[in-house]
Each structure stands twice: as structure tokens, then as C-alpha cells.
Scaffold this active site. Sequence first.
Site, PDB file in Angstrom:
ATOM      1  N   GLY A  95       0.828  -1.205   0.000  1.00 38.51           N
ATOM      2  CA  GLY A  95       0.000   0.000   0.000  1.00 38.51           C
ATOM      3  C   GLY A  95       0.857   1.247   0.000  1.00 38.51           C
ATOM      4  O   GLY A  95       2.037   1.210   0.357  1.00 38.51           O
ATOM      5  N   CYS A  96       0.273   2.350  -0.418  1.00 41.18           N
ATOM      6  CA  CYS A  96       1.031   3.594  -0.541  1.00 41.18           C
ATOM      7  C   CYS A  96       1.532   4.072   0.820  1.00 41.18           C
ATOM      8  O   CYS A  96       2.714   4.385   0.989  1.00 41.18           O
ATOM      9  CB  CYS A  96       0.195   4.668  -1.236  1.00 41.18           C
ATOM     10  SG  CYS A  96      -1.453   4.918  -0.558  1.00 41.18           S
ATOM     11  N   TYR A  97       0.624   4.139   1.816  1.00 47.51           N
ATOM     12  CA  TYR A  97       1.054   4.567   3.145  1.00 47.51           C
ATOM     13  C   TYR A  97       2.090   3.604   3.718  1.00 47.51           C
ATOM     14  O   TYR A  97       3.035   4.003   4.397  1.00 47.51           O
ATOM     15  CB  TYR A  97      -0.141   4.600   4.103  1.00 47.51           C
ATOM     16  CG  TYR A  97      -1.019   5.817   3.993  1.00 47.51           C
ATOM     17  CD1 TYR A  97      -0.509   7.094   4.171  1.00 47.51           C
ATOM     18  CD2 TYR A  97      -2.394   5.688   3.758  1.00 47.51           C
ATOM     19  CE1 TYR A  97      -1.335   8.213   4.109  1.00 47.51           C
ATOM     20  CE2 TYR A  97      -3.221   6.796   3.700  1.00 47.51           C
ATOM     21  CZ  TYR A  97      -2.693   8.067   3.883  1.00 47.51           C
ATOM     22  OH  TYR A  97      -3.510   9.162   3.828  1.00 47.51           O
ATOM     23  N   ALA A  98       1.882   2.290   3.448  1.00 44.06           N
ATOM     24  CA  ALA A  98       2.803   1.293   3.987  1.00 44.06           C
ATOM     25  C   ALA A  98       4.194   1.475   3.405  1.00 44.06           C
ATOM     26  O   ALA A  98       5.210   1.350   4.102  1.00 44.06           O
ATOM     27  CB  ALA A  98       2.275  -0.105   3.695  1.00 44.06           C
ATOM     28  N   ALA A 156       5.666   4.272   2.223  1.00 43.47           N
ATOM     29  CA  ALA A 156       6.334   5.442   2.801  1.00 43.47           C
ATOM     30  C   ALA A 156       6.746   5.173   4.247  1.00 43.47           C
ATOM     31  O   ALA A 156       7.843   5.544   4.675  1.00 43.47           O
ATOM     32  CB  ALA A 156       5.412   6.659   2.727  1.00 43.47           C
TER      33      ALA A 156
END
Lengths: 346, 346, 346, 346
Positions: free
Chosen positions: D150-153, D155
Amino acid sequence: MMKMKIALVGISGYGGMVLYQMLQHHSQVTQIELYGHQQTVPTPLSQVVPLFVGDHTHQVLPYDSSKIMAHNDAVFFATSAGVTSQLAAPFIAHHFPVIDLSGDYRLKQPATYEKWYHKPAAKLADLQMAHYGLAELNDARHQSYIANPGCYATATLLGLAPLIQDHLVDVDSIIVDAKSGTSGAGKTPSAMAHFTQVNDNLQLYKVNEHKHIPEIVQQLQQWDSTVSAIQFSTTLLPITRGILATIYVKATPTTTATMVDHVFQTTYANQPFVRYTGQQMPTIKQVVGTNYCDLGVIYNEATHTIMVASVIDNLVKGAGGQAIQNFNQMNGFDEADGLPTDVLLP
Amino acid sequence: MMKMKIALVGISGYGGMVLYQMLQHHSQVTQIELYGHQQTVPTPLSQVVPLFVGDHTHQVLPYDSSKIMAHNDAVFFATSAGVTSQLAAPFIAHHFPVIDLSGDYRLKQPATYEKWYHKPAAKLADLQMAHYGLAELNDARHQSYIANPGCYATATLLGLAPLIQDHLVDVDSIIVDAKSGTSGAGKTPSAMAHFTQVNDNLQLYKVNEHKHIPEIVQQLQQWDSTVSAIQFSTTLLPITRGILATIYVKATPTTTATMVDHVFQTTYANQPFVRYTGQQMPTIKQVVGTNYCDLGVIYNEATHTIMVASVIDNLVKGAGGQAIQNFNQMNGFDEADGLPTDVLLP
Amino acid sequence: MMKMKIALVGISGYGGMVLYQMLQHHSQVTQIELYGHQQTVPTPLSQVVPLFVGDHTHQVLPYDSSKIMAHNDAVFFATSAGVTSQLAAPFIAHHFPVIDLSGDYRLKQPATYEKWYHKPAAKLADLQMAHYGLAELNDARHQSYIANPGCYATATLLGLAPLIQDHLVDVDSIIVDAKSGTSGAGKTPSAMAHFTQVNDNLQLYKVNEHKHIPEIVQQLQQWDSTVSAIQFSTTLLPITRGILATIYVKATPTTTATMVDHVFQTTYANQPFVRYTGQQMPTIKQVVGTNYCDLGVIYNEATHTIMVASVIDNLVKGAGGQAIQNFNQMNGFDEADGLPTDVLLP
Amino acid sequence: MMKMKIALVGISGYGGMVLYQMLQHHSQVTQIELYGHQQTVPTPLSQVVPLFVGDHTHQVLPYDSSKIMAHNDAVFFATSAGVTSQLAAPFIAHHFPVIDLSGDYRLKQPATYEKWYHKPAAKLADLQMAHYGLAELNDARHQSYIANPGCYATATLLGLAPLIQDHLVDVDSIIVDAKSGTSGAGKTPSAMAHFTQVNDNLQLYKVNEHKHIPEIVQQLQQWDSTVSAIQFSTTLLPITRGILATIYVKATPTTTATMVDHVFQTTYANQPFVRYTGQQMPTIKQVVGTNYCDLGVIYNEATHTIMVASVIDNLVKGAGGQAIQNFNQMNGFDEADGLPTDVLLP
């Protein structure tokens, strides 16, 4: 067709930055040298342009016209108006190819330049020799001195060309309501471009006084000598990149919607970077990041007015992208070489 | 002059919300009842409008025309076009004062309404009776049924009035390039108003098809019966509140810059909410949050074109603010009562 | 309770502009005089602040402390840090009421001021005499010298107060991730606040170095002397007005979610300008234009971490609004007099 | 090393659109077929995605797993969570390479998936077989089933990896204050993503409930089995693209600033897409349009807290870019093939 070495003068402005990115993708460019007339020693690029945070390859070198000519095959100037004409003279004297993104060589008459730019003009002979590089309509093949058009001028002229060249409209009725993002206003902080002033706002500026007006009129007159003046307004948008020029012009009594549609279709039939979408109005977003100019046209039966919506990315088609398109034409390269067509999504 | 009790129907839309805020500051309004035709039971206001997080005083009541008339002295409708004309009929039948913010009573001819709104029109007799409340130019004194003008129409008509009333321009040359923030498009999520689509973008929409066109033409014709049509474009801006209408019109041969300046000066000399700033172009920001319409005008000698820049807050002067201005005129109150003049800084 | 005449020094900054608007709505203020230490002659307000386009009533007068004291009953300083302490000395010497919006009188120790502000501090005696005007928690009644808190400090301290005063958390675990709109960065154009740099971006700045850190720690220590330091980051947002301080702190082992909820409920039970909404997270938008501080709190069982979201309008509650709240407390006026509660919709 | 034919399922979402653009620039991809499970007949791409206005080459084909396997060498799923696991089963059964951008294969335990996604999980065997493609830290060589993070994961994990792998911090102190542009919330219009709601606002959402939390914890536990939970907040920004994850964690007593700097230097020394800039804080803008993750780190002596700022473009490094990076690793291609490194200027 040989590979080329390129010098770029003026990397610190937005136009130069974007031009540099595109040149790196050009299949015929084997070397790019960066020069800055404010540098006194070679300076890492990432220091001059912090957004190039990872670029440890290039340095910005102190400006040196002899060195540029010794090392390279052509030079792009992304310097300011008033600066380029001072820097470019030795290149012209040595018949060295120049592509200038400033306004210094766009106008044929020194007096016109001085009236609109409030600065000393380049020499008349040099102005006369320069090629006004509106890429779709003025072929740059065999040209050596390119005056790259202004961003507003590009959007406006591509929108007007079919109508003026084919004499479908009243040339005294041209009205351009042009809007631009803030990257067109440059990098220097100012009250007008302060975030707090731009956000949630629209600001009209330089109404009837914008420097791109005379180059638009000059080009229109080449297509129809009866053009005398245009109404031209500019509005600063709360966006970074992109121009929408909304153009209004009265049709002549014999002009029909079909004729208008046909002339746009045919004018741009073989142009890879102009996309005519009929009555479908283009958005700024659909061209940001690309070299496209998208055109939508609506003929209003009730008012006999033709509205053209013309959108470009001011830093690509309106600056460095068109410069590369001219470079490609000059050198007989594929017209699309190095030019981006991927829109910034979403 | 008596104090008044007010009913407001339609608090859930942006226009109703802002109107409600202003009515609370009106010195002659002693009570505000809120009604919603979607409520079936009384509902806390902060539940209907989450931004009114701290308002524990008011409830939104189920719509009930008899109750409204029994409890109140006047009713504001901030409901959608097509809805108001169904709700308002009993009030008109009982001669109960109505101020309608929708477009349902603005057009005098049912056929015109149906052509532009694609909905059944109100009765001809009611349309004829309604007063088109362009506050500075049509006095609402002794009127009972106010059709409050559209936001685009307000900005456009205030910008054109001096020129058309005084016959200074060619009435076949009117071009309006109008731009609006997204609050004008309402609260319902849509692809066009999705943040990702609006941000960094401009979107032309409803070119020559916007519902405000016929009310503009109808009013212009009252000032000059030779007006037949206008060119009118609308562009959606990446801002929330505010309209800029940029208006272009050809001067007649005898019109001078001085005449233009004079007629704007005199038309609005005694109007507290129209500020004419001459050649100084107004920004949207300078009116957001207020009931002002600011006007700047530039006459271009080269093209004989007059450009008028007209800015308003679409939710105040373009909706609830003008509604209160009409309410003040109807009742002989101070014209500025309840109306905000503090711009949102900075 | 007498009506008052007020002098405001520093109208050209955002804080002063907004303060001026609010003072005009204060029922106990009969006169406002504006002074600028950069003016040498009286200057129309609309020239100093173009957004006050229609204000032809007020002039900005050259700064003159004697004149201010002769004509007025109290003075607000909306001048910069480093400037106020130079200007305010004669007022303090004459026991004339002062409300200072800069940071010059917030810190009790000159050395602390000089460490964080890199400027000479005011006199120790004056610093000791000043009242730190965190309005909900430090009552300003009978005070004469108010140091109005910083915007970040206000949002942070109101969010932390219940937890620190009641010793519900580990004082070594305080982390504040604060975000602010650009109006907090002032009116002077800069590279960091250039539209092109702010738009579509987030910029962390002054991490652990922001001037508001020491005033936060100083106040926390008054509530719990064991506090020694906080982790504090600031991020510049692409919005104009508003702060969100997201605060994280570890609960002590005995703290429960119920206890946390209870202490927020009780601390602010009678405070008109703090709205505690439990687990409902507040948005910036719901306070812009108002003097509210809205607080949402979530206790995470899995991490024993309490998250507080605190939102304010940095120019109202974080500057001029709180200054008026202090002014009201000083003078025994209604605490809400002159203070806006209408949120900017939508 | 052979050239490959690729199928992409799910072009209509933002992730699929951007992935498609990048695949066109991949030197080893000779053909791209687009499939949509909502299409029933082949549909021109420019009709499915209006921003691809000029793409007349590609059609979106009705989803057909047999046809995909017959025509292609690998498939990318850019479909929604809950959809992919239904579509992907036949591919897994036939040992056909799959790269999935949804969350359906990221979590190893069906129960965890069902707790956080509120949907039926894929089969345990398939979950166990999938490779969690955090490209810099989990090499995808010889893998066939990639669960793209995932994107948040992405970063968050790239920011935490050096600290957790080297046990420099208290694993019970991890706090992530993550902020994202609206493209992360997808294309479907909603009240929360309506322009009027997002503009000039910040909205906290899914505090401690975001679906990316369990994949972050699962990966952290592989590096340090003592990790049990993290504090994780998400805030919606008024920008389109980009994530800033601001990470706070307590250093262990023996950890020094030098050690922290060293571990970031070494962890990413040979990674082309992670740029560690020391105490220089990265901005979102410097990565938009690229596959970079930029990391800045500040150790605060006063609080023993390490702050990591991690920025990515959520649609590139946080979605399609990392997917291609995994594809390159799987197939032994140059890790950077097809991946953009030109930042969107300015």
C-alpha cells in the site's frame, strides 16, 4: 544525421529546468552542458535547482560563449528578455545555431520591441534574420536562429490560425481571454505570486499591455494583412502549470459551422501535437506535462460568434517543448523526438 | 416598522446556509425557523449541516406551508429550481411574502423557462407577478414576490447596466467570459466537482447553455429592446467561493473613455454595495465574504472594446446577500441591514 | 463599565488586519486609531491594505506613543517580534494597558527569548509583569500587560491542558505534529511561500526550532513542573488560514478512555470558544473565520496513545481573536464581545 | 532475457492509469493489453479514461482470464480490494505470474484481512505464497505472486526499516502522522473528496483504522518480532498526488545521532529509488511524478525522539511504480526500467 551536443544557458528558471529534463530524453542529444550567467564557478545542479535533488551528474558552468561554441553544436537560451540579446550576439556573428526562449528576437521591428518591452532591442538585421518558431505553421527546416514563441502567443495563434488563414472571421472582432498558472510568472517571489494572494483568487493583470500581444498581431498580419489589433486579457490562476486561452471572434456572414469544423480538421490533420476535439471543450489538465495543444470550437448561431478554447502546458508547448520541436525541424529529426506526451494523471 | 419572524426553506444547500448566517445578524429579524422538505421529523441543525457544529439552538423542521404562514411574516426559499415553484404556490395564493433564490420565478415566459430548465414552469400569472430583484437597479419596495437573480446574472448585469442603459455600446457584441468557484455547482458530489478533477485545472461547461443566460437577456432587453442575444461562457475554477465575469463589448463610434467612466460613476454613485474602481481591476478575493460587487473598466482605444471586470461572492451578492437586500427594500429597512462587508482576509 | 477608545499599531500585517475587522464589531469600542511605525504621514487605509478597498474612513497615522496615550484607553501591538519590545516600553512606564500579539513578552526569562528569537529581549521586570494570555486557562482580569499567545501555542496548549493538568499522561512523551496555512508565515513574499512552491506541496520547516516551543514548555511547566521538553514539528500547508495540531501522548498506566473524555468535558464545560467533540475529528474548515478551538480526542487501546486533534483559525483564535478575548477579560466585558462565530461556508 | 507481453486489468482507476503510462516506456514490454471487468465489449481507451484523449491505439477488453493467459506473459491487477482475489485465482492455479496492486494478498492471515477489510479473504495457501513486494527490502527475484504494498505502507516502512532492523528505537513508541493527496482516495465522487470540502481544509480520517496498518505491523514484525502495534493517523490534504509520512519514534538510550545517520546511509546506499538527505527535510513536490522515496531524519537530543520524514508519489512509488520495480526484479530486468525519475516541475 548526426548526434548533437547541446548547451543550455539559463537553467535556474522554470523554462530552462523543464527544457533540461526533455533534452535528456532526446535520442539525438549525446551531451548537455549547462551554463548560467550568474555562476562564477562550476556549481552542482542540485544546488542551483533544489528540486533536482538527486542529480549529481551535472554542474552549472559560468557563462562563456567561446567555450559553448567549442564544445557544442547548438545553444538554447532560457534567459530573460533583455539578457538574451546581449548574450546571443557572438553566436549569431559566428553562424552558430541558436534557439531563444525569451522574447528578444520575436518582433521584427526594434521600435515595437522597445515599446512593449521597455528595453533596448537587438539589432534590426538580427531581428530580421530570426525565424518565429510557431512550429506547426512556420517550418524551421534550414533555419539557424529561432525565436521561440511566447506561451500565450502559442495558445492564441494555434487557436486562431485556421480562422484567420481562411478568412472566416471579422478580423476586427478578435478577443482573447487568456488565463495562466503561476509558473508563467516565474520563480522570483512577489506580492502578486505570494501563495496567500493567489490561492482562492483570480487576478487580472497587464490588460492590453502584455508583451505577447505584438508577436500575436505580427503573426496574424502575415496570415491576413488587414488585422490591426486584438483585445487581449490575462488572468492569473491558482494553479501552477497550464494556460487556457478562450478566444471569441465574429464569423463573417457566409461562414457556417461546417466550414469552421472543416478548417480546424484540415489545418491540423497531420500535426502530432495539436488535437482538435470539435465541440468537446478541452481542460487544462489534459495537457499538463505534454507538448500538446488541444483545441475545442463552438459556433454560436445566435450570436454568430465562434469560441475557441485552446489549452497548453505553458512550460512545454509554451516554452521548452516547442523549442525542441523547432530544434527537431531545424535538424531534420523526428518532430516528436524528446517531447513528452504523457499527461500528468489524474 | 415592525420586527419580523422569518422562515427559511432549504438550509442544506450552500445558499441556504449562508443566508441563515446573515439573517442571524439582521437587526429586524427576531426569529428564524428552518424548514426542509426532506425532513420528516425535527432534526438538529448541526446534523443537517455538519459545519454548524456548535449550533444547538436550531432544528430543521419538516416542511409545512400552513405552519410557516402561521408562525412567520415572510419566507425565503433556498430550494432547487423545479422544487420552489411547487412549494411556493400556496404562499402566493395567500398573499404571503416570498423571496425565492431559485430560478423558478425569474423568467416571464413559461416557454423560455421550459426551454432552458427542461422542467415544467410555474403559472404564467405568477411569473408575471414576480419582481426580478436585481437590487441596485430594480427597487423591491412594495413588492411581495421576489425572484432573486442568479449569481452569474448578478455579476454580468451590474457590469453591463451602465453601458446598455446609456446605449454606449453595440448590443450585438456582448461577450461574457464568466468564471466561478465550485460552491456555485452545489453540494452534491460529482465527477466534475471531485477535488482531483478541479484542482490544477480549468473546466469550461455549459457554453451558451447556462440557465442564467435567458434572465440576463430578459433584463438587458428591458434596458434596450434591441438586445437579442449574448455570448456567454462559464468556466469552473479551482476555488470555493467567488465569480469573475470578464465582459467585452464594442463601443459605439461616439463613445469615449470619459463617457464610460462617467456612466459607471453616476450609475452606482449612491449604491453602498457596488464599488467602481475605474481602471483598477478587482480581484475575487476582495469581495469574498461580502455583499459587494466590485467593477473595474478599461476602454481599449486600439480595438474600441470596453472590458468590464465584475467580481462578486456567488453565495452572498450572488444569492443570500442580495436576497436580504431585496428583503430590506421590500420592508423599508436599512438597505445594509444584516449584510456582511468584512472581506475574508488575507 | 465604560466604552473605550483603542489604538492599533501594525495594521499592515495579517494579524493586525483581522484584529481591526473584529474591533469594529466590538460593542464597547467607540473609536479605533490605526498607527504604523513605517508611515511618516497619515496614509489612507485602503492604500496600506489594498483588500480594504472600500474603507475610506480610516487613515494609518505615523507612530507616536504620546499621541496614542493621549487619545486612547488601550493599545494593541500587531507588530513583529523584536519591534514591539522597543515600542511598548513607554506604555509600560506610564501604566498604560497593552495587548501585544508578538512574542516579545511571552517568555519569562530574557535568556530563553534570546536563544529562540536571536534578538535582544525586553527587560526582565517587564517580562515578569506580563500576563500570558491563554484566555481559557489564564484569566486576564485586572491584568494590564498581555502577552498574547502564539498561534501554534494556542492550538497545542488547549489540546494538552486537560491531560497535563490532571497528570493523565507521560510528560516525556509529548509529540506535536502541527500544520499551518501560509497566512501564519506573513505577508512578505519569499521562496518558501511562493504560490508555485506551496501549491501541491507540503514543506516541513523549523523542526524543533520553532519560536513557539519555549512558550508551550513554559506554560506546561506551570501545570506540571516535571515537563522538560516536547517534540514539535511544523508543516506548511497549501491553504491560507488554519492550523491543525495533531498531538500524540502516552497515557499513564492507570488512565482510561473514560477519564480522558471526562477531563476534556469538564475543563471546557463553560468555555464558549472551545468545542470538544469527543472522537469526532474536527476539520480546519469548521473553525476558519471564527474564534473557536475545536478538539477531538481518540484513545488507542493498542498503543496506550492519546491523540488530540486541535484546530483553530491562526489569525483569529491564534492571534487577534484571542487578543480581544483577553481585552474582554481585562475590562470585565462579555467574553464573546466582538468575536466572530460564523464559520466561512462552505 | 526475453521481451514480454503484459495484461493490465483495471485501467479505470488512478493506479491503473499511471501503471499503463509507465509500462509503455518499459524497454522489455512489447505489448500491453488492457482489460476491464466492467466492460462487456471492447471500448476505446479514451472513452474509459477521458484524460487519455489522444490514445486511439488501445481498447479496453472485457475481462477473460483464459484469453489473458493465452496472449500474455504476466498480468497486473489494478483492481479494488475484494475484487482481485476473485479474479486472480485461475492465474495462481495455472502458475501464471501475477502482480496485484490491491490489498488482497498482502496479509498472511485470512482473519487479519477480514478484520481490517471487512470482506472475505483469499485462500490461506495463496496468502502464504504471495511475496510482499517492498522492493528495496524484499527481493522479488524468482517470485511469481507479488502483493504490491500500500502507498502509506511503502512510505512508512521505508522510513522505519533502518531503525527497526538495527534495533535503535523503542518499538512501542512508533507514531506515524501520515498525510495524503486525494488521488489516494480514488476516483469515485464522495462528500469527503468534493472540491469544496477538500480545498482550504485538512480532514483526519480512519484514525487507527486504516487498512494499511496491519501490513505495516506484519512487515515490522519480520524485522523485529517484539513490535506489537503502531499509532497511525491519516490526514487528507488539499493536493492531488503525494504522501508525507512524518514518523516519530523514541531512540533507545544508547542510540546516537551518528548511528542513526549511518544506518540510513548504509541501508539505502545502493538503492536507486531511495534518496536519504540527512537533516534536509524532503518536500512532497520533489518526488511527484517519480518512483523516488526521499527520506530526511532529525534526531532531537532534548526528547530522544527521532523524526523521519518520508515522501513518495502515492501513484508511482506507492502503486504502479513499485509494481514495475517488482516486475523488474522478478524477471531480472534493470531495476529502473520503465520507471520515471523526472519530477514534475516546478
